[in-house]
Structures are given as C-alpha cells and as structure tokens.
Design a protein around this motif. Structure first.
Motif, PDB file in Angstrom:
ATOM      1  N   ASN A   1      -1.732   7.856 -11.200  1.00 33.61           N
ATOM      2  CA  ASN A   1      -2.055   8.347  -9.599  1.00 33.61           C
ATOM      3  C   ASN A   1      -2.789   7.520  -8.865  1.00 33.61           C
ATOM      4  N   SER A   2      -2.951   5.825  -9.087  1.00 35.22           N
ATOM      5  CA  SER A   2      -3.388   4.854  -8.933  1.00 35.22           C
ATOM      6  C   SER A   2      -2.773   4.926  -7.166  1.00 35.22           C
ATOM      7  N   GLN A   3      -1.694   5.571  -6.902  1.00 34.89           N
ATOM      8  CA  GLN A   3      -1.070   5.247  -5.109  1.00 34.89           C
ATOM      9  C   GLN A   3      -1.633   3.119  -4.846  1.00 34.89           C
ATOM     10  N   PRO A   4      -1.054   2.944  -5.822  1.00 34.67           N
ATOM     11  CA  PRO A   4      -1.745   0.863  -5.391  1.00 34.67           C
ATOM     12  C   PRO A   4      -0.242   0.857  -4.000  1.00 34.67           C
ATOM     13  N   TRP A   5       0.664   1.263  -3.424  1.00 32.52           N
ATOM     14  CA  TRP A   5       1.475   1.398  -2.497  1.00 32.52           C
ATOM     15  C   TRP A   5       0.290   0.837  -1.187  1.00 32.52           C
ATOM     16  N   ARG A   6       1.010  -0.452  -0.381  1.00 27.00           N
ATOM     17  CA  ARG A   6       0.488  -0.390   0.911  1.00 27.00           C
ATOM     18  C   ARG A   6       1.762  -1.003   1.817  1.00 27.00           C
ATOM     19  N   LEU A   7       2.322  -0.092   2.472  1.00 31.95           N
ATOM     20  CA  LEU A   7       3.230  -0.051   3.659  1.00 31.95           C
ATOM     21  C   LEU A   7       2.773  -0.475   5.125  1.00 31.95           C
ATOM     22  N   PHE A   8       3.928  -0.904   5.213  1.00 30.39           N
ATOM     23  CA  PHE A   8       3.942  -2.526   6.699  1.00 30.39           C
ATOM     24  C   PHE A   8       4.799  -2.443   6.958  1.00 30.39           C
ATOM     25  N   VAL A   9       4.168  -1.144   8.456  1.00 32.12           N
ATOM     26  CA  VAL A   9       5.676  -1.196   9.893  1.00 32.12           C
ATOM     27  C   VAL A   9       5.710  -2.014  10.478  1.00 32.12           C
ATOM     28  N   GLN A  10       6.626  -2.786  10.574  1.00 28.95           N
ATOM     29  CA  GLN A  10       6.573  -4.142  11.751  1.00 28.95           C
ATOM     30  C   GLN A  10       8.203  -3.422  12.690  1.00 28.95           C
ATOM     31  N   PRO A  11       8.656  -4.007  13.744  1.00 29.10           N
ATOM     32  CA  PRO A  11       9.257  -4.093  14.686  1.00 29.10           C
ATOM     33  C   PRO A  11      10.175  -5.409  14.102  1.00 29.10           C
ATOM     34  N   ASN A  12      10.993  -5.540  13.947  1.00 34.19           N
ATOM     35  CA  ASN A  12      12.480  -5.933  14.104  1.00 34.19           C
ATOM     36  C   ASN A  12      12.036  -7.501  14.827  1.00 34.19           C
ATOM     37  N   LYS A  13      12.371  -8.710  14.565  1.00 34.04           N
ATOM     38  CA  LYS A  13      12.204  -9.664  15.775  1.00 34.04           C
ATOM     39  C   LYS A  13      13.347  -9.576  16.551  1.00 34.04           C
ATOM     40  N   ASP A  14      14.247  -9.594  15.941  1.00 36.37           N
ATOM     41  CA  ASP A  14      15.774  -9.588  16.909  1.00 36.37           C
ATOM     42  C   ASP A  14      16.038  -8.657  17.636  1.00 36.37           C
ATOM     43  N   ASP A  15      15.838  -7.332  17.257  1.00 43.30           N
ATOM     44  CA  ASP A  15      15.949  -6.246  17.783  1.00 43.30           C
ATOM     45  C   ASP A  15      14.862  -5.247  17.862  1.00 43.30           C
ATOM     46  N   SER A  16      14.293  -5.048  18.921  1.00 48.34           N
ATOM     47  CA  SER A  16      11.839  -4.163  18.329  1.00 48.34           C
ATOM     48  C   SER A  16      12.505  -2.568  18.573  1.00 48.34           C
ATOM     49  N   SER A  17      14.223  -2.723  18.527  1.00 48.95           N
ATOM     50  CA  SER A  17      13.702  -0.922  18.695  1.00 48.95           C
ATOM     51  C   SER A  17      14.113   0.124  17.356  1.00 48.95           C
ATOM     52  N   LYS A  18      14.285  -1.738  16.591  1.00 51.09           N
ATOM     53  CA  LYS A  18      14.653  -1.297  14.059  1.00 51.09           C
ATOM     54  C   LYS A  18      13.733  -1.796  13.886  1.00 51.09           C
ATOM     55  N   SER A  19      12.738  -1.340  12.571  1.00 52.37           N
ATOM     56  CA  SER A  19      11.542  -1.666  11.727  1.00 52.37           C
ATOM     57  C   SER A  19      11.713  -1.903  10.664  1.00 52.37           C
ATOM     58  N   SER A  20      11.606  -2.974  10.202  1.00 50.71           N
ATOM     59  CA  SER A  20      10.839  -3.396   8.270  1.00 50.71           C
ATOM     60  C   SER A  20       9.872  -2.173   7.839  1.00 50.71           C
ATOM     61  N   VAL A  21      10.204  -2.077   7.208  1.00 51.24           N
ATOM     62  CA  VAL A  21       8.664  -1.729   6.412  1.00 51.24           C
ATOM     63  C   VAL A  21       8.746  -2.405   4.845  1.00 51.24           C
ATOM     64  N   HIS A  22       7.118  -3.692   4.896  1.00 47.96           N
ATOM     65  CA  HIS A  22       7.007  -4.085   3.950  1.00 47.96           C
ATOM     66  C   HIS A  22       6.437  -3.805   2.453  1.00 47.96           C
ATOM     67  N   PHE A  23       7.003  -3.701   1.522  1.00 46.01           N
ATOM     68  CA  PHE A  23       5.800  -2.283   0.677  1.00 46.01           C
ATOM     69  C   PHE A  23       5.013  -4.061   0.012  1.00 46.01           C
ATOM     70  N   PHE A  24       3.398  -3.516  -0.572  1.00 48.02           N
ATOM     71  CA  PHE A  24       2.729  -4.805  -0.963  1.00 48.02           C
ATOM     72  C   PHE A  24       1.773  -3.665  -1.936  1.00 48.02           C
ATOM     73  N   ILE A  25       1.274  -4.403  -3.067  1.00 46.54           N
ATOM     74  CA  ILE A  25       0.514  -3.224  -4.123  1.00 46.54           C
ATOM     75  C   ILE A  25      -1.046  -4.164  -3.540  1.00 46.54           C
ATOM     76  N   VAL A  26      -1.966  -2.998  -4.246  1.00 45.88           N
ATOM     77  CA  VAL A  26      -3.515  -3.647  -3.804  1.00 45.88           C
ATOM     78  C   VAL A  26      -3.002  -4.174  -5.398  1.00 45.88           C
ATOM     79  N   GLY A  27      -4.194  -5.274  -5.758  1.00 46.13           N
ATOM     80  CA  GLY A  27      -4.197  -6.091  -7.301  1.00 46.13           C
ATOM     81  C   GLY A  27      -5.314  -5.561  -7.874  1.00 46.13           C
ATOM     82  N   PRO A  28      -5.647  -6.622  -8.847  1.00 48.44           N
ATOM     83  CA  PRO A  28      -4.945  -7.113 -10.153  1.00 48.44           C
ATOM     84  C   PRO A  28      -3.438  -6.441 -10.592  1.00 48.44           C
ATOM     85  N   SER A  29      -2.260  -7.580 -10.065  1.00 44.85           N
ATOM     86  CA  SER A  29      -1.075  -6.421 -10.359  1.00 44.85           C
ATOM     87  C   SER A  29      -0.935  -6.407 -12.035  1.00 44.85           C
ATOM     88  N   ASP A  30      -0.571  -5.285 -12.060  1.00 42.36           N
ATOM     89  CA  ASP A  30      -0.015  -5.346 -14.063  1.00 42.36           C
ATOM     90  C   ASP A  30       1.498  -4.776 -13.547  1.00 42.36           C
TER      91      ASP A  30
END
Ligand SMILES: Cc1cc2nc3c(=O)[nH]c(=O)nc-3n(C[C@H](O)[C@H](O)[C@H](O)COP(=O)(O)O)c2cc1C
Length: 316
Positions: free
Chosen positions: A228-257
C-alpha cells in the motif's frame, strides 16, 4: 452520535465489502472503489461457467492483453486451477487461504512492468465485476512451485500472481493482519497536483476541484499497490494547443524498482478504465514521452529529484 463526534466522512478511508455480482451493475469508478484485496476464499466453490468464459475471453483477446501503445506486445497471463494437473502446492506462505485458482503474470524483462501492471489490473477489475475476489501478490508466493506448473522460456519469469475465486464471507484474521491499513489512502492533495509544481500546497483539494477527470484521478488513488505504498504522483496540466483539455503525467517517487513502476501501471489502468467509460466526452491516449518532452517538474530539488516519470494520458 455524541456531541463531539463529527459526522463528516473521511475521504481517505473506505470500508469496502467483499465483491458480489451486484458490482456488475456499478459504474467504472464505483468498481475501482469497491475492489479490495481478498485473502480468504471458499474452497468448495468453482468459478461458474459465465465468469470462467469471461476470464478466458479476456486472456485470449490480443487487444485486452496489450498495453494501449504502438509497439507494445501482448502480456502473458496464465490461469492455473489447483484441481487440474497441478503438481504439488501453489504456496503463498499462508497469506492466502482456500484459493483454487491463480492468475500468473509472466514477464520477459523488468522493462515491461508498467505494461503488466496495466493489463493485469484490467483483469483484476473484470474479476471484481464478476463477483470474484483477487489479491495482487508480488513477494509472498513460492515461485518454484508456480514455475513447476508452467512452461517458461529462458527469459521469462513469474512477476506476480493473484488468487481468484469466491471470497469467504469473512476475511480471516491472517488476511486482516497482513492488510492492516488497506482501507486507507494518502490524501488527494498529496497525490494529485495542479500543473507541474510538486509543492505540498499545490495539490488539488478534492476530485471535484479538478473537473470531470477528477473521478478518474480518484479511481487511480484507490488502486492497489505493493505494501500500500501508493508511489504515484499525478500532475494535471492544460494541453498546450487547447487549454480546455488536459494531460495527466504519471510519476513515481523513487528509488524506483520494478514493483513501483508496476504500481504506476496499475494506477494508469484504473484511471483510464474510468476515462474510457466517459466515451466520446473525454477521449484520450496514453503516451510515453521522451527526451525534452518529459515534463519538467518544479519544486524543492530534494523532492523533485526523487520523481521518476512513467507515462502520460493526453486528452484528445
Ligand atoms: C504489486 C503488488 C504486490 C503485492 N504483494 C502482496 C503480497 O505479497 N502479499 C499480500 O498480502 N498483499 C500484497 N499486495 C496487496 C496490497 O497489500 C494491497 O493492494 C494494499 O494493501 C491495498 O489494499 P487493497 O488492495 O485492499 O485496496 C500487493 C499489491 C500489489 C499491487
């Protein structure tokens, strides 16, 4: 309720019930919230033919078995049944009791952890909707006993397994002890961030404050993860070409395995399971950005240096 007791629901806790067929009627997000790890199974019950057909159809479907990105290969997942020519035991060191069936995820390299996490979790969600219990098991199983029942090539190894079957009415004590804290998650504002700023004051307060995709982020937050370490961190960013739409970037907090990267694949699986249910209202695709396209996360360098990029969902 006493005068000092609060009637507010804690959004970071969920009391979940063992899966039943009622879940088939639930929405995609409700199914993600209802899934829980089940460690005690009813040994007297075989999986019924409707559920078995659905599982077999999934396993034979090259689209469902493949991470949705060009160039990805179908994952290998086998279903083992203890009643059918299984040699010896399929041991889980007492963590799982009464299971007759196991799903076994097999990978050729650690590079495919994200993809295996994604596909295996979709199968877990299918099983949940069929009223079946599951429990991702990464470490506490006897690899050689499982291996003895499979034909693996020289590059393949067993990555993870999950029992699958009808839960006992009550989770046994052993399951509960191992699962302590499993009904809790980190607060939403420590997982989902506005833009690319990884600052503790920059998290979204609630799914509602994000907009329509907030419920999909909430489904990702309630994903299973190793210990249950929940390593994910999610970043929500408006799209460059259309700010009414978004992207979600999935990262983890390392050290990664590779299990943390797998966990990120699981979160991406739950997230897109919900966005796909929006149909044409919120279409998106998964991209693995490279080089200069990888989002540069800002914030305290001591914290940002631990972040490892995994994947993005881009709204179309
Ligand atoms: C990759 C992975 C490996 C796991 N390995 C184990 C394990 O070895 N033993 C176990 O009892 N649970 C294991 N779990 C289950 C987690 O403990 C569980 O998902 C987490 O505590 C959250 O609880 P929930 O699934 O009920 O929401 C694993 C989960 C994942 C995703």
């Amino acid at each position: 309720m006493g005068a000092n007791e609060s009637s507010e629901i804690d959004p970071n806790k969920r009391e979940r019930s063992i899966p039943t067929l009622e879940l088939a009627k639930k929405s995609a997000s409700e199914l993600c919230f209802a899934r829980m790890s089940i460690r005690s199974y009813d040994e007297s019950k075989s999986i019924d033919s409707t559920a078995m057909d659905a599982i077999q159809m999934f396993l034979k479907d090259p689209i469902k078995m493949t991470f949705p990105k060009e160039g990805s290969k179908a994952q290998r997942i086998e279903l083992l049944c203890k009643d059918e020519a299984v040699k010896g035991k399929l041991g889980t060191y007492g963590i799982i009791s009464g299971a007759k069936y196991f799903l076994v995820g097999i990978t050729e390299s650690e590079a495919s952890s994200l993809e295996m996490g994604f596909v295996f979790e979709r199968l877990v969600l299918l099983c949940t909707s069929l009223g079946l219990g599951t429990c991702w098991i990464g470490g506490t199983f006897n690899k050689s006993q499982f291996k003895a029942n499979l034909t693996l090539n020289e590059h393949e190894q067993i990555f993870a397994v999950s029992p699958v079957g009808y839960p006992l009415d009550k989770e046994k004590l052993i399951g509960r002890a191992f699962a302590s804290g499993h009904n809790k998650r980190k607060p939403f504002n420590q997982i989902c961030f506005k833009g690319l700023n990884y600052d503790e004051n920059n998290g979204f307060e609630s799914p509602e404050s994000v907009g329509p995709i907030g419920i999909a982020l909430e489904a990702a937050r309630w994903s299973p993860s190793a210990i249950n370490s929940q390593p994910w961190r999610l970043f929500v960013q408006p799209n460059k070409d259309d700010s009414s739409k978004s992207s979600v970037h999935f990262f983890i907090v390392g050290p990664s395995d590779h299990y943390q990267i797998n966990d990120c694949g699981i979160a991406l699986s739950n997230f897109t399971y919900v966005t796909e249910s929006f149909g044409d209202d919120k279409r998106g695709e998964i991209r693995i950005l490279t080089g200069e396209d990888v989002p540069a996360i800002q914030g305290d360098p001591e914290k940002t240096k631990k972040l490892i990029y995994c994947a993005s969902w881009v709204e179309l």
